[in-house]
Design a protein around this motif. Sequence first.
Motif, short mmCIF file in Angstrom:
data_model
loop_
_atom_site.label_atom_id
_atom_site.label_comp_id
_atom_site.label_asym_id
_atom_site.label_seq_id
_atom_site.Cartn_x
_atom_site.Cartn_y
_atom_site.Cartn_z
N GLU A 18 0.84 -1.12 0.02
CA GLU A 18 0.02 0.04 0.16
C GLU A 18 0.82 1.18 -0.09
O GLU A 18 0.44 2.29 -0.62
N ALA A 19 1.98 1.21 0.85
CA ALA A 19 2.84 2.36 0.89
C ALA A 19 3.50 2.65 -0.43
O ALA A 19 3.85 3.62 -0.99
N GLN A 60 2.33 1.74 -3.31
CA GLN A 60 1.46 2.48 -4.56
C GLN A 60 1.22 3.75 -4.22
O GLN A 60 1.08 4.51 -5.09
N THR A 61 1.24 4.25 -2.84
CA THR A 61 1.14 5.53 -2.67
C THR A 61 2.37 6.44 -3.14
O THR A 61 2.43 7.39 -3.58
N HIS A 69 2.07 6.81 -6.79
CA HIS A 69 1.12 7.95 -7.19
C HIS A 69 1.86 9.19 -6.83
O HIS A 69 1.79 10.20 -7.63
#
Length: 391
Positions: free
Chosen positions: A229-230, A232-233, A236
């Motif tokens: 998740e980190a 992917q952030t 982005h």
Amino acid sequence: MAVRRSGSGTGVRGGKASRPARAGAPSGGARRAPSQARSPLGAAGADARNPGRDAPEVDATRRELRDVKAALDEHSIVAITDASGTITHANDKFCQISGYSREELLGRNHRILNSGHHPKSFFVDLWRTISRGGIWRGEIVNRAKDGSLYWVDTTIVPFLGTHGKPVQHVSIRTDVSWRKRLEREILEAGERERRRIGRDLHDNLGQRLTALELGAQGLIGTVSGLSAEAGQTLRHLAQQLREAVAQTRRLSHGLSPVSLESGGLLHALLELAEGTLALTRVECQFVSSKVEAFPDSATASHLYRIAQEAVANALKHGHPRRIVISLTRRRDRVLLEVSDDGRGFDASSACGTGLGLGVMRYRAGLFGGALQVKSSPGKGTRVVCSVPMPT
């Protein structure tokens, strides 16, 4: 310089400005030439036949006329021409600023002062206005005998004869060269500030954003191994930084089109079209033919700013689907055109009063250009700037 032109007003009839008719005076009669109008000399003749009757009034009129003439000569450049444009009177200030003696001016026409700055259509419009009895107002750049240029704010008043046609023209001019120099300096100072901000965006902010993007890209692998998740952030964030870098570069090029410094007006206009498409998703195309790079960077900069303003106006007010920027050569002039298929506007009521048109006209006038705006509701807008081809 934008150049201002106006054909409003009507010529003076019978050698006098229009006034309400006196009680008992005939109305609707023939318009007299100035030589036929009542004048202080004519009044003096009547006084000779009636000694002592009108002498105080005539003397007062003569003194008033002398005072007005002295004040006018002190402030303004005054010339009188006949119906064909031949100079019949030139005051001292006219001789002083032009560098020509009175003998050199009398019997000539104003082409002796032609600077080559204005297109032929400029003087065609002027002559058409005064030939029809209209008062012409505008700014003209003249060439003095020593070759120097000077700007004059001009009013030309035609005097109408009995047949309703001009028999002579009175030109009253004011030297505004100092104001034109100041206005040019202000524009150039603004241009220098734009370039400075553009360089700061490109060399400072742009480089910092690029460094942050590269740092984020380098951390993606490490962070993704710890937390998907980190990771992917972070990806982005890197994408947002990449887009910010691209937008910063486009802004810097808009503020400081570096290609203009080497005379590449064509490349700068192409970048303007590509940047408009990238930022707005409105189709924007640049086309050119028979035009080489301008050697005069100042003229190229003004043309670029006119195109930039016209594109911004189209996007803001016209909501078009397509914009076309073109640069073409027609004989000894270059035509810059920005056209769109937007909703248009009533050009007869909007020209010169908004949408940045006044600034565009002024820029065009600085280098002998002429700006035309053609538009009507629902049919898009065309902004055309015609400028002399540099030699």
